[in-house]
Write a protein that holds these residues in place. Sequence first.
Motif, PDB file in Angstrom:
ATOM      1  N   ALA A  16       0.843  -1.097   0.054  1.00 39.63           N
ATOM      2  CA  ALA A  16       0.199  -0.120  -0.045  1.00 39.63           C
ATOM      3  C   ALA A  16       0.945   1.228   0.087  1.00 39.63           C
ATOM      4  O   ALA A  16       1.863   1.339   0.749  1.00 39.63           O
ATOM      5  N   GLU A  17       0.515   2.051  -1.057  1.00 41.66           N
ATOM      6  CA  GLU A  17       1.211   3.425  -0.842  1.00 41.66           C
ATOM      7  C   GLU A  17       1.442   4.295   0.390  1.00 41.66           C
ATOM      8  O   GLU A  17       2.527   4.814   0.572  1.00 41.66           O
ATOM      9  N   GLN A  18       0.238   3.932   1.194  1.00 39.23           N
ATOM     10  CA  GLN A  18       0.338   4.927   2.560  1.00 39.23           C
ATOM     11  C   GLN A  18       1.077   3.992   3.332  1.00 39.23           C
ATOM     12  O   GLN A  18       1.275   4.638   4.461  1.00 39.23           O
ATOM     13  N   GLY A  19       1.416   2.776   3.310  1.00 39.57           N
ATOM     14  CA  GLY A  19       2.279   2.119   4.261  1.00 39.57           C
ATOM     15  C   GLY A  19       1.552   0.906   4.822  1.00 39.57           C
ATOM     16  O   GLY A  19       0.432   1.078   4.702  1.00 39.57           O
ATOM     17  N   ILE A  78      -1.364  12.499  -4.250  1.00 40.32           N
ATOM     18  CA  ILE A  78       0.015  12.692  -4.525  1.00 40.32           C
ATOM     19  C   ILE A  78       0.977  11.502  -4.115  1.00 40.32           C
ATOM     20  O   ILE A  78       1.811  11.162  -5.024  1.00 40.32           O
ATOM     21  N   VAL A  79       0.658  10.972  -3.190  1.00 38.97           N
ATOM     22  CA  VAL A  79       1.376   9.695  -2.591  1.00 38.97           C
ATOM     23  C   VAL A  79       1.164   8.767  -3.597  1.00 38.97           C
ATOM     24  O   VAL A  79       2.162   8.011  -4.215  1.00 38.97           O
ATOM     25  N   CYS A  80      -0.091   8.571  -4.155  1.00 42.35           N
ATOM     26  CA  CYS A  80      -0.465   7.401  -4.869  1.00 42.35           C
ATOM     27  C   CYS A  80       0.228   7.444  -6.321  1.00 42.35           C
ATOM     28  O   CYS A  80       0.660   6.668  -6.962  1.00 42.35           O
ATOM     29  N   THR A  81       0.295   8.859  -6.444  1.00 42.66           N
ATOM     30  CA  THR A  81       0.747   9.089  -7.985  1.00 42.66           C
ATOM     31  C   THR A  81       2.424   9.053  -7.921  1.00 42.66           C
ATOM     32  O   THR A  81       2.894   8.688  -8.990  1.00 42.66           O
ATOM     33  N   THR A  82       2.961   9.454  -6.838  1.00 41.14           N
ATOM     34  CA  THR A  82       4.378   9.793  -6.853  1.00 41.14           C
ATOM     35  C   THR A  82       5.241   8.682  -6.361  1.00 41.14           C
ATOM     36  O   THR A  82       6.675   8.894  -6.422  1.00 41.14           O
ATOM     37  N   PHE A  83       4.489   7.879  -5.602  1.00 42.31           N
ATOM     38  CA  PHE A  83       5.246   6.881  -4.560  1.00 42.31           C
ATOM     39  C   PHE A  83       4.718   5.636  -4.828  1.00 42.31           C
ATOM     40  O   PHE A  83       3.509   5.286  -4.767  1.00 42.31           O
ATOM     41  N   ASN A  84       5.521   4.680  -4.632  1.00 46.01           N
ATOM     42  CA  ASN A  84       5.095   3.094  -4.532  1.00 46.01           C
ATOM     43  C   ASN A  84       5.212   2.616  -3.173  1.00 46.01           C
ATOM     44  O   ASN A  84       4.974   1.290  -2.971  1.00 46.01           O
ATOM     45  N   GLY A  85       5.345   3.408  -2.154  1.00 41.26           N
ATOM     46  CA  GLY A  85       5.321   3.020  -0.899  1.00 41.26           C
ATOM     47  C   GLY A  85       6.795   2.729  -0.245  1.00 41.26           C
ATOM     48  O   GLY A  85       7.634   2.521  -0.936  1.00 41.26           O
ATOM     49  N   ALA A  86       7.001   2.980   1.013  1.00 44.42           N
ATOM     50  CA  ALA A  86       8.193   2.639   1.479  1.00 44.42           C
ATOM     51  C   ALA A  86       8.696   1.204   1.272  1.00 44.42           C
ATOM     52  O   ALA A  86       7.878   0.400   1.245  1.00 44.42           O
ATOM     53  N   SER A  87       9.949   0.958   1.318  1.00 42.83           N
ATOM     54  CA  SER A  87      10.477  -0.302   1.525  1.00 42.83           C
ATOM     55  C   SER A  87       9.955  -1.381   2.274  1.00 42.83           C
ATOM     56  O   SER A  87       9.827  -1.015   3.472  1.00 42.83           O
ATOM     57  N   ASN A  88       9.478  -2.480   1.969  1.00 41.19           N
ATOM     58  CA  ASN A  88       8.874  -3.365   2.929  1.00 41.19           C
ATOM     59  C   ASN A  88       9.666  -3.806   4.117  1.00 41.19           C
ATOM     60  O   ASN A  88       9.539  -4.000   4.926  1.00 41.19           O
ATOM     61  N   ILE A  89      11.228  -3.885   3.712  1.00 39.85           N
ATOM     62  CA  ILE A  89      12.118  -4.306   4.799  1.00 39.85           C
ATOM     63  C   ILE A  89      12.199  -3.122   5.629  1.00 39.85           C
ATOM     64  O   ILE A  89      12.322  -3.199   6.775  1.00 39.85           O
ATOM     65  N   SER A  90      12.250  -1.773   5.243  1.00 41.75           N
ATOM     66  CA  SER A  90      12.296  -0.634   6.049  1.00 41.75           C
ATOM     67  C   SER A  90      11.080  -0.681   7.013  1.00 41.75           C
ATOM     68  O   SER A  90      11.172  -0.262   8.267  1.00 41.75           O
ATOM     69  N   GLN A  91      10.048  -0.831   6.403  1.00 44.14           N
ATOM     70  CA  GLN A  91       8.783  -1.026   7.359  1.00 44.14           C
ATOM     71  C   GLN A  91       8.765  -1.827   8.304  1.00 44.14           C
ATOM     72  O   GLN A  91       8.278  -1.619   9.596  1.00 44.14           O
ATOM     73  N   ALA A  92       9.643  -3.165   8.066  1.00 44.70           N
ATOM     74  CA  ALA A  92       9.716  -4.209   9.098  1.00 44.70           C
ATOM     75  C   ALA A  92      10.619  -3.566  10.066  1.00 44.70           C
ATOM     76  O   ALA A  92      10.399  -3.860  11.330  1.00 44.70           O
ATOM     77  N   GLY A  93      11.400  -2.780   9.657  1.00 46.34           N
ATOM     78  CA  GLY A  93      12.522  -1.949  10.692  1.00 46.34           C
ATOM     79  C   GLY A  93      11.511  -1.219  11.543  1.00 46.34           C
ATOM     80  O   GLY A  93      11.825  -1.005  12.857  1.00 46.34           O
ATOM     81  N   GLY A  94      10.816  -0.319  10.986  1.00 51.01           N
ATOM     82  CA  GLY A  94       9.995   0.449  11.752  1.00 51.01           C
ATOM     83  C   GLY A  94       8.888  -0.253  13.105  1.00 51.01           C
ATOM     84  O   GLY A  94       8.955   0.044  13.961  1.00 51.01           O
ATOM     85  N   MET A  95       8.351  -1.472  12.541  1.00 48.23           N
ATOM     86  CA  MET A  95       7.680  -2.502  13.320  1.00 48.23           C
ATOM     87  C   MET A  95       8.641  -2.644  14.502  1.00 48.23           C
ATOM     88  O   MET A  95       8.426  -2.780  15.803  1.00 48.23           O
ATOM     89  N   ALA A  96       9.943  -3.137  13.873  1.00 46.30           N
ATOM     90  CA  ALA A  96      10.973  -3.624  15.031  1.00 46.30           C
ATOM     91  C   ALA A  96      11.201  -2.221  16.319  1.00 46.30           C
ATOM     92  O   ALA A  96      11.373  -2.618  17.384  1.00 46.30           O
ATOM     93  N   CYS A  97      11.429  -1.176  15.460  1.00 44.99           N
ATOM     94  CA  CYS A  97      11.580  -0.239  16.320  1.00 44.99           C
ATOM     95  C   CYS A  97      10.582   0.227  17.320  1.00 44.99           C
ATOM     96  O   CYS A  97      10.785   0.746  18.500  1.00 44.99           O
ATOM     97  N   LEU A  98       9.404  -0.191  17.087  1.00 40.25           N
ATOM     98  CA  LEU A  98       8.008   0.278  18.004  1.00 40.25           C
ATOM     99  C   LEU A  98       7.748  -0.777  18.686  1.00 40.25           C
ATOM    100  O   LEU A  98       6.930  -0.704  19.656  1.00 40.25           O
ATOM    101  N   SER A  99       8.630  -1.837  18.698  1.00 44.12           N
ATOM    102  CA  SER A  99       8.512  -3.020  19.786  1.00 44.12           C
ATOM    103  C   SER A  99       9.036  -2.500  21.093  1.00 44.12           C
ATOM    104  O   SER A  99       9.943  -1.603  21.239  1.00 44.12           O
TER     105      SER A  99
END
Length: 461
Positions: free
Chosen positions: A131-134, A338-359
């Motif tokens: 999802a472009e929104q994350g 704008i997000v959906c037009t210009t962006f394919n979403g943050a890297s799925n690996i980066s987002q996994a890192g975000g989940m780890a940050c918030l543990s």
Amino acid sequence: MYSLMSPSSSIASSSSSFLGQTHFSSRTPNDRLPTKDSWICKCVTTPPTEKTAYTTKVSRNANMAKLQAGYLFPEIARRRSAHMLKYPDAQVISLGIGDTTEPIPEDITSGMAKMKAHALSTLEGYSGYGAEQGEKQLRAAIASTYYGDLGIEESEIFVSDGAKSDISRLQVMFGSNITMAVQDPSYPAYVDSSVIMGQTGQFQKDVEKFGNIEYMKCNPENGFFPDLSAVSRTDIIFFCSPNNPTGSAATRGQLTQLVQFAKDNGSILVYDSAYAMYISDDSPRSIFEIPGAKEVAIEVSSFSKYAGFTGVRLGWTVVPKKLLYSDGFPVANDFNRIVCTTFNGASNISQAGGMACLSPEGLEAMRKVVGFYKENTSIIMETFASLGFSVYGGKNAPYAWVHFPGRSSWDVFSEILEKTHVVTTPGSGFGPAGDGFIRVSAFGHRGNVLEACKRFKQLYK
């Protein structure tokens, strides 16, 4: 071309590009080869015809031509590289660009690997576009961790590849027909993106400002918070707290004034909270702690300076549903487009890192990272204070803002680089009110920070 010459003529090495300086004969100057009455063919070079480079019929974006020199931080990197060429044996220490230096905590990197990186090599765990929104799970975790009691919903959060990228996406959404205000000094991306979008006039060299931008002066005399009674009405207000570069965090009372100012003027406030985890006192960590902010504010933030994600790239932007344009249309709907037009979403690996940050483990690890850099800041602050300088910031941000009254920031930058081999950042690069200051970053290995401070003491004792 070719020409004919008589035997009595000599062949000059300079007349041919391929004869050069040759030394193949051992004869004395008086030795001569036997000659015959014959003609010699001589090669004579013709100067090359200067070619005109091919050009397209596309005109350059006139707004790009307005920009002054290069973007601040690449320019500092260029000067650093030139200095290293000049002093190849010097140990150059960089306390200029705010780039993190310490390793990402293992609790976070192991989460990135286990939750996503390794899984991508399996049929069950592979995923492509998201999802472009994350990812919904990460958006929910950000909402509960940072906005748990503030009423921000997961659907109002847009995960990105960093706050800087989202600043430009917001500018694209706002378009060219708006006016903007910015703290002076402040992070240069706000002004430069405004120039690129065509929101500004020309650069006015006499005052070091762009036309059509409202510069809100922030200095020691006003506690680094602008006198809003002297600020003209603009459509957009960019505000960073804790501020980069001054390190000053706005109080609850000040932010209450700012929100009311935006509401009174019908303005949209873009609030940059990228350093919120560095706040040590009771200053608000989010603009949404202020009543009424959801009706006037957008917040951008980032994992970069908390988890060492300057290279991983992960941030987020909050656009409340209550934020509406003058015609009642939701701002969040346009930002989503704008997000959906210009962006394919943050890297799925980066987002996994975000989940780890918030543990729980990740949050504790980030607090330790922030604590380390704050210790560096204290060392730098104490060093300049001991030398008699007025130094600001530090308490709520990883930057020391050092005053050199009556001096040019670039001159001080050059003096420190030349005499101590330490890279800082000239304050004027953040706006005209920054001249006479330098920013010293606390992002560095402890040994380098201690060595840099030793050199500062030797220079300014």
